[in-house]
Structure formats: C-alpha cells, structure tokens
Scaffold this motif. Structure first.
Motif, PDB file in Angstrom:
ATOM      1  N   UNK A  34       5.113  -2.215  -9.069  1.00 26.07           N
ATOM      2  CA  UNK A  34       5.558  -2.556  -7.707  1.00 26.07           C
ATOM      3  C   UNK A  34       5.245  -3.555  -7.327  1.00 26.07           C
ATOM      4  N   UNK A  35       4.906  -4.996  -8.259  1.00 23.14           N
ATOM      5  CA  UNK A  35       4.656  -6.062  -7.976  1.00 23.14           C
ATOM      6  C   UNK A  35       5.615  -6.924  -8.163  1.00 23.14           C
ATOM      7  N   UNK A  36       7.176  -6.488  -9.568  1.00 23.66           N
ATOM      8  CA  UNK A  36       7.968  -6.844  -9.323  1.00 23.66           C
ATOM      9  C   UNK A  36       8.864  -6.133  -7.861  1.00 23.66           C
ATOM     10  N   UNK A  37       8.759  -4.986  -7.374  1.00 21.16           N
ATOM     11  CA  UNK A  37       9.655  -4.848  -6.419  1.00 21.16           C
ATOM     12  C   UNK A  37       9.234  -5.807  -5.156  1.00 21.16           C
ATOM     13  N   UNK A  38       8.288  -5.958  -5.027  1.00 18.82           N
ATOM     14  CA  UNK A  38       7.854  -7.596  -4.056  1.00 18.82           C
ATOM     15  C   UNK A  38       7.982  -8.194  -4.359  1.00 18.82           C
ATOM     16  N   UNK A  39       7.772  -8.362  -5.500  1.00 24.00           N
ATOM     17  CA  UNK A  39       7.693 -10.254  -5.479  1.00 24.00           C
ATOM     18  C   UNK A  39       6.653 -10.290  -5.613  1.00 24.00           C
ATOM     19  N   UNK A  40       5.852  -9.545  -5.712  1.00 29.30           N
ATOM     20  CA  UNK A  40       4.301 -10.258  -6.143  1.00 29.30           C
ATOM     21  C   UNK A  40       3.454 -10.229  -7.519  1.00 29.30           C
ATOM     22  N   UNK A  41       2.483 -11.534  -7.410  1.00 31.16           N
ATOM     23  CA  UNK A  41       1.943 -11.424  -8.810  1.00 31.16           C
ATOM     24  C   UNK A  41       0.981 -10.499  -8.519  1.00 31.16           C
ATOM     25  N   UNK A  91       0.561  -1.289   0.037  1.00 31.03           N
ATOM     26  CA  UNK A  91      -0.242  -0.036   0.022  1.00 31.03           C
ATOM     27  C   UNK A  91       0.793   1.378   0.165  1.00 31.03           C
ATOM     28  N   UNK A  92       1.874   1.758   1.136  1.00 34.93           N
ATOM     29  CA  UNK A  92       2.655   2.629   1.103  1.00 34.93           C
ATOM     30  C   UNK A  92       3.739   2.669  -0.539  1.00 34.93           C
ATOM     31  N   UNK A  93       3.744   1.700  -1.274  1.00 38.39           N
ATOM     32  CA  UNK A  93       4.458   1.593  -1.651  1.00 38.39           C
ATOM     33  C   UNK A  93       3.704   1.988  -3.876  1.00 38.39           C
ATOM     34  N   UNK A  94       2.653   2.078  -2.923  1.00 40.52           N
ATOM     35  CA  UNK A  94       1.999   2.062  -4.306  1.00 40.52           C
ATOM     36  C   UNK A  94       1.314   3.835  -3.951  1.00 40.52           C
ATOM     37  N   UNK A  95       1.142   4.363  -3.094  1.00 38.11           N
ATOM     38  CA  UNK A  95       0.892   6.037  -3.132  1.00 38.11           C
ATOM     39  C   UNK A  95       1.832   6.032  -2.888  1.00 38.11           C
ATOM     40  N   UNK A  96       3.704   5.487  -2.694  1.00 40.20           N
ATOM     41  CA  UNK A  96       4.898   6.556  -3.319  1.00 40.20           C
ATOM     42  C   UNK A  96       4.929   6.463  -5.335  1.00 40.20           C
ATOM     43  N   UNK A  97       4.220   5.155  -5.931  1.00 41.96           N
ATOM     44  CA  UNK A  97       4.121   5.527  -7.292  1.00 41.96           C
ATOM     45  C   UNK A  97       3.013   6.616  -7.775  1.00 41.96           C
ATOM     46  N   UNK A  98       1.944   6.533  -6.785  1.00 33.87           N
ATOM     47  CA  UNK A  98       1.717   7.542  -7.262  1.00 33.87           C
ATOM     48  C   UNK A  98       1.723   8.757  -7.320  1.00 33.87           C
ATOM     49  N   UNK A  99       2.194   8.951  -6.383  1.00 32.92           N
ATOM     50  CA  UNK A  99       2.878  10.466  -5.905  1.00 32.92           C
ATOM     51  C   UNK A  99       3.765  10.637  -7.001  1.00 32.92           C
ATOM     52  N   UNK A 100       4.988   9.700  -7.691  1.00 34.64           N
ATOM     53  CA  UNK A 100       5.782  10.218  -8.366  1.00 34.64           C
ATOM     54  C   UNK A 100       5.119  10.442  -9.517  1.00 34.64           C
ATOM     55  N   UNK A 101       4.464   9.635 -10.076  1.00 39.00           N
ATOM     56  CA  UNK A 101       2.901  10.002 -11.143  1.00 39.00           C
ATOM     57  C   UNK A 101       2.887  11.228 -11.406  1.00 39.00           C
ATOM     58  N   UNK A 102       2.208  11.141 -10.774  1.00 40.39           N
ATOM     59  CA  UNK A 102       2.072  12.818 -10.066  1.00 40.39           C
ATOM     60  C   UNK A 102       2.812  14.173 -10.620  1.00 40.39           C
TER      61      UNK A 102
END
Length: 222
Positions: free
Chosen positions: A75-82, A47-58
């Motif tokens: 973000x999925x690659x960063x956290x090794x998530x599907x 969740x915080x990484x998604x926020x960080x990504x959204x702010x960077x896109x902003x």
C-alpha cells in the motif's frame, strides 16, 4: 483491551505475502478510490486502500482479514508513501487487524454502558466456547478482543463480529448468534431484542408519547 502489535516480520511471512498484488477487481477499485482525491492529495486514500487490502487478505484466508507487513509495504508503494506512515495508520486505528484473526473476529465492548448492562457475562459466554482475549481458537474459527466504545450505547451491551453489530445482547442471545455463524448462516444484525426494531424504547413510550403516531411538534408546549 487486548495488546496490539504487528505480527513478526519472518521469512514465512515474506514467503506468503511478499508478492501481494491487487486482484483485477480490487485494482479497479483502488484506481477509483485514489481518483476521488485532488491532485497531490492521493495519500489521503491510505485508509480505504488499507481496508481494501485487508478485505483481499480476508478473502484469501477465509477470515475477517488482516494486514501483514508486506501488504502494508505494498500500500505504501501504491501511494508513494514512507512505509512507517502507513504502518502508523494501521496500528493507530483498531479497525485494522495487524495480526492474523480467525474466521470470525468477536469484539466485545467493555466500556461503561455495556459493562453496566452485562458485557462481563458476554465475555463469559465467549470463554465458555474456548475463546481467550487476544487469541484465536485452535480451530481458527474465533478471535476474541475486548474493545472500547463502538457507539451503540443505547442498545448495550453489544458485540461487533467482523463487520456486523449485534446489540441488546444477553449470553443466550449471543450464543444464538455464534451458533448461527458456526453453522454458516447469516444472523440478523442490529438489536437482538424481539421487542425492538432499532433503538426505540422497549415497550411503551415513557416520554414524548405524542411522537408515537406522528412527527409531533412540542415547541409550543415548552
């Protein structure tokens, strides 16, 4: 509530966002965020990484920000998530924008307390500026969304614009806020009622009057 659907995965989207990567500052922030979680629980940082990504896109688009699918994949690659697990989070929580938004994302609360205190008139004020629910104005300035309760019922009606809450609104007070934003100014957040500082009763207290001057203990009187 406006419909929510991820922006279509197009070649143009891939061309623009397929090479997304953290800025140097955000890479350091991301590392710090992930380090908060115990070993083996790093996916909790989604969740915080998604926020960080959204702010960077902003920051790159001069908007509130949003999450294109390639950014969600990053973000999925960063956290090794599907990818689907990250997409599930982004689409479930409405604080994540999954389609492009304008410079200012105007979110009008339409839940009962705000509705009873005039949220329909606030929507009318937005419509008068050419806004439509679920759409961004042609100039890229405003995106309008009607949302459910955001927890400001004691100072209804309220509107959230980007990360700021504006409360005790009338159409005239909302117009003043929007005019200030359009001029590049930063209007005061919180209550827009000059008779209030936070959510204390407007005017004189009608109950618990002894609390006006001290932290009065009423327990012996009950």
């Amino acid at each position: 509530m406006a419909d929510r659907a991820p922006a279509p995965d197009t070649p143009e989207l891939r061309e623009r966002w397929g090479s997304f990567a953290w800025t140097a500052d955000n890479a350091a922030k991301a590392k710090e965020i992930v380090a908060r979680y115990p070993e083996g629980r790093q996916r909790s940082a989604v969740m915080p990484l998604l926020f960080l990504a959204q702010y960077q896109v902003g920051a790159e688009t001069n908007t509130q920000g949003w999450l294109p699918l390639p950014v969600i994949e990053f973000v999925a690659r960063e956290l090794n998530m599907p990818v689907i697990r990250v997409l599930e989070v982004a689409t479930f929580y409405t604080m994540y924008n999954i389609a492009p938004v304008g410079r200012f994302h105007v979110q009008v609360c339409g839940t009962t307390p705000c509705m009873l205190r005039g949220s329909d008139a606030l929507l009318d004020a937005c419509y008068a500026r050419g806004m439509k629910k679920g759409h961004t104005t042609d100039d890229g300035m405003w995106t309008l969304t009607e949302v459910e309760c955001m927890g400001n019922c004691a100072s209804a009606p309220m509107v959230q614009i980007n990360d700021g809450n504006y409360e005790d609104l009338t159409p005239e007070r909302l117009d003043s806020v929007l005019d200030a934003l359009a001029r590049g100014e930063t209007p005061k957040e919180g209550t827009q009622d000059p008779a209030r500082h936070t959510v204390e009763p407007a005017g004189a207290l009608s109950s618990l009057t002894a609390m006006a001057d001290e932290n009065h203990d009423y327990r012996g009187e009950w």
